[in-house]
Design a protein around this motif. Structure first.
Motif, PDB file in Angstrom:
ATOM      1  N   SER A  38       0.819  -1.139  -0.125  1.00  0.00           N
ATOM      2  CA  SER A  38       0.029  -0.194   0.077  1.00  0.00           C
ATOM      3  C   SER A  38       1.110   1.333  -0.108  1.00  0.00           C
ATOM      4  O   SER A  38       2.098   1.291   0.738  1.00  0.00           O
ATOM      5  CB  SER A  38      -0.967  -0.108   1.217  1.00  0.00           C
ATOM      6  OG  SER A  38      -1.731   1.195   1.284  1.00  0.00           O
ATOM      7  N   GLY A  39       0.292   2.266  -0.936  1.00  0.00           N
ATOM      8  CA  GLY A  39       1.092   3.402  -0.828  1.00  0.00           C
ATOM      9  C   GLY A  39       2.736   3.591  -1.780  1.00  0.00           C
ATOM     10  O   GLY A  39       3.192   4.509  -1.671  1.00  0.00           O
ATOM     11  N   LYS A  42       1.534   2.513  -6.904  1.00  0.00           N
ATOM     12  CA  LYS A  42       0.856   1.745  -8.243  1.00  0.00           C
ATOM     13  C   LYS A  42      -0.258   2.660  -8.934  1.00  0.00           C
ATOM     14  O   LYS A  42      -0.287   2.611 -10.127  1.00  0.00           O
ATOM     15  CB  LYS A  42       0.074   0.342  -7.793  1.00  0.00           C
ATOM     16  CG  LYS A  42       1.183  -0.520  -6.899  1.00  0.00           C
ATOM     17  CD  LYS A  42       0.564  -1.735  -6.355  1.00  0.00           C
ATOM     18  CE  LYS A  42      -0.540  -1.539  -5.322  1.00  0.00           C
ATOM     19  NZ  LYS A  42      -0.086  -1.086  -4.074  1.00  0.00           N
ATOM     20  N   THR A  43      -1.181   3.051  -8.132  1.00  0.00           N
ATOM     21  CA  THR A  43      -2.504   3.680  -8.487  1.00  0.00           C
ATOM     22  C   THR A  43      -1.847   5.041  -9.156  1.00  0.00           C
ATOM     23  O   THR A  43      -2.416   5.339 -10.427  1.00  0.00           O
ATOM     24  CB  THR A  43      -3.254   4.110  -7.526  1.00  0.00           C
ATOM     25  OG1 THR A  43      -3.998   2.855  -6.783  1.00  0.00           O
ATOM     26  CG2 THR A  43      -4.510   5.128  -7.952  1.00  0.00           C
ATOM     27  N   THR A  44      -0.853   5.773  -8.694  1.00  0.00           N
ATOM     28  CA  THR A  44      -0.368   6.780  -9.513  1.00  0.00           C
ATOM     29  C   THR A  44       0.341   6.789 -10.881  1.00  0.00           C
ATOM     30  O   THR A  44      -0.284   7.171 -11.910  1.00  0.00           O
ATOM     31  CB  THR A  44       0.705   7.744  -8.578  1.00  0.00           C
ATOM     32  OG1 THR A  44       0.080   7.879  -7.122  1.00  0.00           O
ATOM     33  CG2 THR A  44       1.164   8.927  -8.953  1.00  0.00           C
TER      34      THR A  44
HETATM   35  P1  ATP Z   1      -2.666   1.330  -2.437  1.00  0.00           P
HETATM   36  O1  ATP Z   1      -2.437  -0.102  -2.588  1.00  0.00           O
HETATM   37  O2  ATP Z   1      -2.946   1.783  -0.826  1.00  0.00           O
HETATM   38  O3  ATP Z   1      -3.828   1.947  -3.394  1.00  0.00           O
HETATM   39  P2  ATP Z   1      -0.830   2.639  -4.243  1.00  0.00           P
HETATM   40  O4  ATP Z   1       0.281   1.830  -4.307  1.00  0.00           O
HETATM   41  O5  ATP Z   1      -1.691   2.483  -5.318  1.00  0.00           O
HETATM   42  O6  ATP Z   1      -1.487   2.413  -2.629  1.00  0.00           O
HETATM   43  P3  ATP Z   1      -0.723   5.461  -4.716  1.00  0.00           P
HETATM   44  O7  ATP Z   1      -1.962   5.674  -4.337  1.00  0.00           O
HETATM   45  O8  ATP Z   1      -0.049   5.443  -5.847  1.00  0.00           O
HETATM   46  O9  ATP Z   1      -0.294   4.296  -3.886  1.00  0.00           O
HETATM   47  O10 ATP Z   1       0.019   6.500  -3.636  1.00  0.00           O
HETATM   48  C1  ATP Z   1       1.354   6.808  -3.481  1.00  0.00           C
HETATM   49  C2  ATP Z   1       1.695   7.769  -2.625  1.00  0.00           C
HETATM   50  O11 ATP Z   1       1.362   9.126  -2.987  1.00  0.00           O
HETATM   51  C3  ATP Z   1       1.207   7.444  -1.217  1.00  0.00           C
HETATM   52  O12 ATP Z   1       2.188   7.737  -0.191  1.00  0.00           O
HETATM   53  C4  ATP Z   1      -0.179   8.347  -1.213  1.00  0.00           C
HETATM   54  O13 ATP Z   1      -0.267   8.841  -0.027  1.00  0.00           O
HETATM   55  C5  ATP Z   1       0.479   9.615  -1.965  1.00  0.00           C
HETATM   56  N1  ATP Z   1      -0.453  10.141  -2.865  1.00  0.00           N
HETATM   57  C6  ATP Z   1      -1.459   9.607  -3.624  1.00  0.00           C
HETATM   58  N2  ATP Z   1      -2.403  10.542  -4.324  1.00  0.00           N
HETATM   59  C7  ATP Z   1      -1.971  11.630  -3.604  1.00  0.00           C
HETATM   60  C8  ATP Z   1      -2.486  13.101  -4.056  1.00  0.00           C
HETATM   61  N3  ATP Z   1      -3.466  13.012  -4.844  1.00  0.00           N
HETATM   62  N4  ATP Z   1      -2.093  13.954  -3.067  1.00  0.00           N
HETATM   63  C9  ATP Z   1      -1.040  13.568  -2.349  1.00  0.00           C
HETATM   64  N5  ATP Z   1      -0.328  12.476  -2.050  1.00  0.00           N
HETATM   65  C10 ATP Z   1      -1.140  11.465  -2.759  1.00  0.00           C
END
Ligand code: ATP
Length: 348
Positions: A38-39, A42-44
């Motif tokens: 998590s975090g 990936k989603t970004t």
């Molecule tokens: P998860 O599996 O929990 O969904 P992830 O691997 O998809 O996590 P992301 O959602 O891409 O992770 O987030 C990566 C980092 O960027 C995290 O630390 C998150 O808090 C931060 N983050 C994501 N979106 C934003 C935003 N719009 N503004 C500020 N920080 C963000």
């Protein structure tokens, strides 16, 4: 042919480097799973590929054409990409047919009807065309979301944790069908999941991400059997971890000496041994210990053993079948050389 290419993509939210120099490609008909804790970003990365986030650094190419770099940004609806994201839920006030038609507005009526019919058929939802989303099960709604994403015949489909809201048996069924449909349609598929087993099961290739970086990408076999570092090895299953120092071509661990193949003497290393490399039984040269816990998992059993060494090291053994020795039972633990990895310690 590479249909989706992400080249050296980095993305910041203020001070936070959410994606750090990520490079990844997906070919037509290929399913690539992006996994990580998590975090990790990936989603970004997926949102940058979709055009829902700016591409601050690096490039996004679809079908060889630049969709985004530091200067250009083609809007999401012009990228020839289908999205199955949780925040792209179905429109509740529209029927299944109308939901699918929504992405086909530029098309003439006849062609649109044909596309809808085909998408419904592919996803097995033909008999539910006139239903509203609330009349469908979670799995059926996911199939409609997929039908909506594939109906415009995109080159690329991006999915973000598409099956996480479904219970285990439905999830298995829906994801198998979804992967099959996407492969058969020749679509390049990039799917985010935090579940390593799901990635192992579905993907042609897996990209493992941690702290914004893609640490390794390769086939499920490569990732599991030849992880590039301790993080990747541990992400795909339990490991027994020991620290040590290389001397005379090997490192001493509570489970005996392990060859270190060329790592220079004096290097501090971590040794990771998967529980399935260990066995309990009549092992003449094994290590004695006492059982502290044993659990039956269905097809296999997990046994934790405290070794009789001076440090009282605990190791986890994973064996096929049902093996539940009594707590306190004296056993011997054997080790084979498979599934044993040695990495230099980053902090050393
Ligand atoms: P998860 O599996 O929990 O969904 P992830 O691997 O998809 O996590 P992301 O959602 O891409 O992770 O987030 C990566 C980092 O960027 C995290 O630390 C998150 O808090 C931060 N983050 C994501 N979106 C934003 C935003 N719009 N503004 C500020 N920080 C963000």
């Amino acid at each position: 042919m590479t249909d989706l290419a992400l080249e050296n993509v980095s993305h910041r939210f203020g001070q936070l480097l959410a994606v750090d120099d990520a490079t990844l490609s997906v070919a037509a008909g290929e399913v690539v799973c992006l996994v990580g804790p998590s975090g990790c970003g990936k989603t970004t990365l997926l949102r940058v590929a979709a055009g829902l986030e700016d591409c601050q650094q690096g490039r996004v190419l679809i079908g060889g054409e630049v969709m985004a770099d530091e200067r250009t940004s083609v809007p999401p609806e012009q990228r020839n990409v289908g999205l199955v994201f949780q925040d792209y839920a179905l429109f509740p006030h529209m029927t299944v047919r109308a939901n699918i038609a929504f992405g086909l507005q530029d098309m003439g009526g006849r062609q649109r009807d044909e596309r809808i019919a085909l998408a419904l058929e592919r996803t097995g939802m033909t008999s539910h065309a006139e239903a509203y989303p609330h009349q469908l099960s979670g799995g059926q709604q996911q199939r409609v979301a997929l039908a909506r994403a594939i109906a415009p015949r995109p080159r690329v489909v991006l999915l973000d944790e598409p099956f996480s809201g479904l219970d285990a048996s439905l999830r298995h069924r829906v994801r198998d069908q979804a992967a099959q449909i996407l492969r058969d349609s020749g679509i390049a598929t990039l799917m985010v999941t935090h579940d390593p087993e799901e990635a192992m099961y579905l993907a042609d290739r897996i990209a493992v991400m941690n702290r914004g970086r893609i640490r390794q990408s390769g086939s499920p076999d490569e990732i599991y059997l030849r992880p590039v570092d301790g993080f990747v090895a541990a992400f795909f299953g339990d490991v027994n971890r020991f620290d040590g120092k290389v001397e005379n071509g090997g490192v001493d661990t509570p489970l005996g000496r392990i060859a270190t193949n060329g790592t220079p003497a004096g290097t501090r290393v971590e040794v990771l041994v998967r529980p399935e490399a260990l066995e309990i039984g009549e092992v003449a040269d094994g290590f004695s210990g006492a059982v502290i816990a044993a659990r039956f998992l269905g097809r296999s059993s997990l046994i934790d053993v405290r070794l009789a060494d001076s440090a009282g090291t605990t190791v986890r053994v994973h064996m096929p079948g049902r093996l539940l020795p009594e707590k306190g039972a004296q056993v011997r633990v054997g080790r084979n050389d498979s599934q044993t990895f040695v990495f230099p310690r980053n902090d050393a």
